[in-house]
Design a protein around this motif. Structure first.
Motif, PDB file in Angstrom:
ATOM      1  N   LYS A 154      69.928 -23.523  86.846  1.00 31.40           N
ATOM      2  CA  LYS A 154      68.682 -24.084  86.314  1.00 31.40           C
ATOM      3  C   LYS A 154      67.446 -23.338  86.808  1.00 31.40           C
ATOM      4  O   LYS A 154      66.345 -23.624  86.403  1.00 31.40           O
ATOM      5  CB  LYS A 154      68.573 -25.565  86.667  1.00 31.40           C
ATOM      6  CG  LYS A 154      69.678 -26.405  86.059  1.00 31.40           C
ATOM      7  CD  LYS A 154      69.692 -26.291  84.555  1.00 31.40           C
ATOM      8  CE  LYS A 154      70.806 -27.142  83.979  1.00 31.40           C
ATOM      9  NZ  LYS A 154      71.054 -26.935  82.596  1.00 31.40           N
ATOM     10  N   LYS A 155      67.623 -22.370  87.706  1.00 32.36           N
ATOM     11  CA  LYS A 155      66.492 -21.564  88.168  1.00 32.36           C
ATOM     12  C   LYS A 155      66.163 -20.469  87.172  1.00 32.36           C
ATOM     13  O   LYS A 155      65.110 -19.879  87.213  1.00 32.36           O
ATOM     14  CB  LYS A 155      66.807 -20.935  89.528  1.00 32.36           C
ATOM     15  CG  LYS A 155      66.919 -21.933  90.639  1.00 32.36           C
ATOM     16  CD  LYS A 155      67.244 -21.230  91.932  1.00 32.36           C
ATOM     17  CE  LYS A 155      67.452 -22.226  93.052  1.00 32.36           C
ATOM     18  NZ  LYS A 155      67.870 -21.595  94.290  1.00 32.36           N
ATOM     19  N   SER A 156      67.095 -20.188  86.300  1.00 29.47           N
ATOM     20  CA  SER A 156      66.923 -19.120  85.328  1.00 29.47           C
ATOM     21  C   SER A 156      66.493 -19.731  83.999  1.00 29.47           C
ATOM     22  O   SER A 156      66.647 -20.916  83.768  1.00 29.47           O
ATOM     23  CB  SER A 156      68.253 -18.376  85.172  1.00 29.47           C
ATOM     24  OG  SER A 156      68.115 -17.287  84.309  1.00 29.47           O
ATOM     25  N   GLU A 157      65.951 -18.910  83.147  1.00 32.59           N
ATOM     26  CA  GLU A 157      65.631 -19.394  81.811  1.00 32.59           C
ATOM     27  C   GLU A 157      66.165 -18.417  80.788  1.00 32.59           C
ATOM     28  O   GLU A 157      66.350 -17.243  81.059  1.00 32.59           O
ATOM     29  CB  GLU A 157      64.136 -19.618  81.636  1.00 32.59           C
ATOM     30  CG  GLU A 157      63.285 -18.387  81.732  1.00 32.59           C
ATOM     31  CD  GLU A 157      61.805 -18.710  81.577  1.00 32.59           C
ATOM     32  OE1 GLU A 157      61.092 -17.832  81.094  1.00 32.59           O
ATOM     33  OE2 GLU A 157      61.370 -19.805  81.939  1.00 32.59           O
ATOM     34  N   ARG A 158      66.410 -18.923  79.615  1.00 28.94           N
ATOM     35  CA  ARG A 158      66.953 -18.091  78.542  1.00 28.94           C
ATOM     36  C   ARG A 158      65.888 -17.099  78.071  1.00 28.94           C
ATOM     37  O   ARG A 158      64.701 -17.414  78.061  1.00 28.94           O
ATOM     38  CB  ARG A 158      67.396 -18.951  77.378  1.00 28.94           C
ATOM     39  CG  ARG A 158      68.551 -19.865  77.710  1.00 28.94           C
ATOM     40  CD  ARG A 158      68.902 -20.719  76.498  1.00 28.94           C
ATOM     41  NE  ARG A 158      69.887 -21.706  76.852  1.00 28.94           N
ATOM     42  CZ  ARG A 158      71.205 -21.505  76.743  1.00 28.94           C
ATOM     43  NH1 ARG A 158      71.659 -20.377  76.284  1.00 28.94           N
ATOM     44  NH2 ARG A 158      72.049 -22.446  77.089  1.00 28.94           N
ATOM     45  N   PRO A 159      66.333 -15.915  77.661  1.00 29.11           N
ATOM     46  CA  PRO A 159      65.367 -14.933  77.136  1.00 29.11           C
ATOM     47  C   PRO A 159      64.548 -15.472  75.966  1.00 29.11           C
ATOM     48  O   PRO A 159      63.375 -15.137  75.833  1.00 29.11           O
ATOM     49  CB  PRO A 159      66.256 -13.764  76.707  1.00 29.11           C
ATOM     50  CG  PRO A 159      67.441 -13.857  77.605  1.00 29.11           C
ATOM     51  CD  PRO A 159      67.668 -15.337  77.806  1.00 29.11           C
ATOM     52  N   ILE A 160      65.139 -16.340  75.145  1.00 27.15           N
ATOM     53  CA  ILE A 160      64.395 -16.877  73.997  1.00 27.15           C
ATOM     54  C   ILE A 160      63.194 -17.702  74.468  1.00 27.15           C
ATOM     55  O   ILE A 160      62.152 -17.736  73.819  1.00 27.15           O
ATOM     56  CB  ILE A 160      65.318 -17.701  73.062  1.00 27.15           C
ATOM     57  CG1 ILE A 160      64.623 -18.020  71.738  1.00 27.15           C
ATOM     58  CG2 ILE A 160      65.805 -18.968  73.728  1.00 27.15           C
ATOM     59  CD1 ILE A 160      64.423 -16.846  70.856  1.00 27.15           C
ATOM     60  N   ARG A 161      63.319 -18.356  75.630  1.00 24.72           N
ATOM     61  CA  ARG A 161      62.191 -19.102  76.187  1.00 24.72           C
ATOM     62  C   ARG A 161      61.082 -18.144  76.595  1.00 24.72           C
ATOM     63  O   ARG A 161      59.898 -18.403  76.345  1.00 24.72           O
ATOM     64  CB  ARG A 161      62.639 -19.943  77.375  1.00 24.72           C
ATOM     65  CG  ARG A 161      61.518 -20.730  78.025  1.00 24.72           C
ATOM     66  CD  ARG A 161      62.053 -21.590  79.164  1.00 24.72           C
ATOM     67  NE  ARG A 161      60.995 -22.021  80.059  1.00 24.72           N
ATOM     68  CZ  ARG A 161      60.242 -23.093  79.875  1.00 24.72           C
ATOM     69  NH1 ARG A 161      60.445 -23.855  78.812  1.00 24.72           N
ATOM     70  NH2 ARG A 161      59.299 -23.416  80.732  1.00 24.72           N
ATOM     71  N   SER A 162      61.459 -17.018  77.200  1.00 24.45           N
ATOM     72  CA  SER A 162      60.454 -16.017  77.568  1.00 24.45           C
ATOM     73  C   SER A 162      59.765 -15.462  76.331  1.00 24.45           C
ATOM     74  O   SER A 162      58.556 -15.206  76.344  1.00 24.45           O
ATOM     75  CB  SER A 162      61.101 -14.874  78.356  1.00 24.45           C
ATOM     76  OG  SER A 162      61.540 -15.321  79.612  1.00 24.45           O
ATOM     77  N   ILE A 163      60.510 -15.286  75.263  1.00 26.69           N
ATOM     78  CA  ILE A 163      59.915 -14.795  74.013  1.00 26.69           C
ATOM     79  C   ILE A 163      58.926 -15.821  73.465  1.00 26.69           C
ATOM     80  O   ILE A 163      57.813 -15.472  73.068  1.00 26.69           O
ATOM     81  CB  ILE A 163      61.008 -14.460  72.978  1.00 26.69           C
ATOM     82  CG1 ILE A 163      61.807 -13.241  73.445  1.00 26.69           C
ATOM     83  CG2 ILE A 163      60.402 -14.215  71.599  1.00 26.69           C
ATOM     84  CD1 ILE A 163      63.057 -12.968  72.633  1.00 26.69           C
ATOM     85  N   ALA A 164      59.321 -17.089  73.441  1.00 25.28           N
ATOM     86  CA  ALA A 164      58.436 -18.137  72.932  1.00 25.28           C
ATOM     87  C   ALA A 164      57.158 -18.232  73.772  1.00 25.28           C
ATOM     88  O   ALA A 164      56.059 -18.377  73.231  1.00 25.28           O
ATOM     89  CB  ALA A 164      59.163 -19.484  72.922  1.00 25.28           C
ATOM     90  N   LYS A 165      57.312 -18.124  75.095  1.00 24.95           N
ATOM     91  CA  LYS A 165      56.143 -18.155  75.970  1.00 24.95           C
ATOM     92  C   LYS A 165      55.256 -16.941  75.738  1.00 24.95           C
ATOM     93  O   LYS A 165      54.026 -17.053  75.725  1.00 24.95           O
ATOM     94  CB  LYS A 165      56.590 -18.211  77.429  1.00 24.95           C
ATOM     95  CG  LYS A 165      57.159 -19.565  77.827  1.00 24.95           C
ATOM     96  CD  LYS A 165      57.865 -19.529  79.157  1.00 24.95           C
ATOM     97  CE  LYS A 165      56.977 -19.213  80.309  1.00 24.95           C
ATOM     98  NZ  LYS A 165      57.701 -19.256  81.606  1.00 24.95           N
TER      99      LYS A 165
END
Length: 87
Positions: free
Chosen positions: A21-32
């Motif tokens: 849960k410390k990591s996030e999906r690349p798609i979240r980084s793209i959305a941000k």
């Protein structure tokens, strides 16, 4: 382990993102990156227009700014996601 899955209904994790849960999906980084760049680009468009008085020049500056900084932000986020400091 298999018995736990059958009896308790536990599912095996599909990826490291399901258990970490410390990591996030690349798609979240793209959305941000996209949402932040929309805000940043509107700011750049406004400042460029105030300084130049030309909509076309301001739009050119803002569009170049949007693309380059979105990519920079995405890679910046992915690098910071690998750093455990402060998590």
């Amino acid at each position: 382990m298999i018995i736990d899955q059958l009896i308790l209904g536990k599912k095996t994790p599909k990826s490291k993102f399901d258990t970490d849960k410390k990591s996030e999906r690349p798609i979240r980084s793209i959305a941000k990156a996209v949402s932040w760049r929309v805000i940043g680009t509107l700011d750049t468009l406004l400042i460029s227009y105030v300084l130049t008085g030309e909509v076309a020049i301001a739009a050119s500056i803002a569009s170049i700014d949007f693309v380059t900084k979105m990519f920079l932000y995405f890679f910046h986020e992915r690098i910071w996601n690998k750093i455990n400091w402060g998590k």
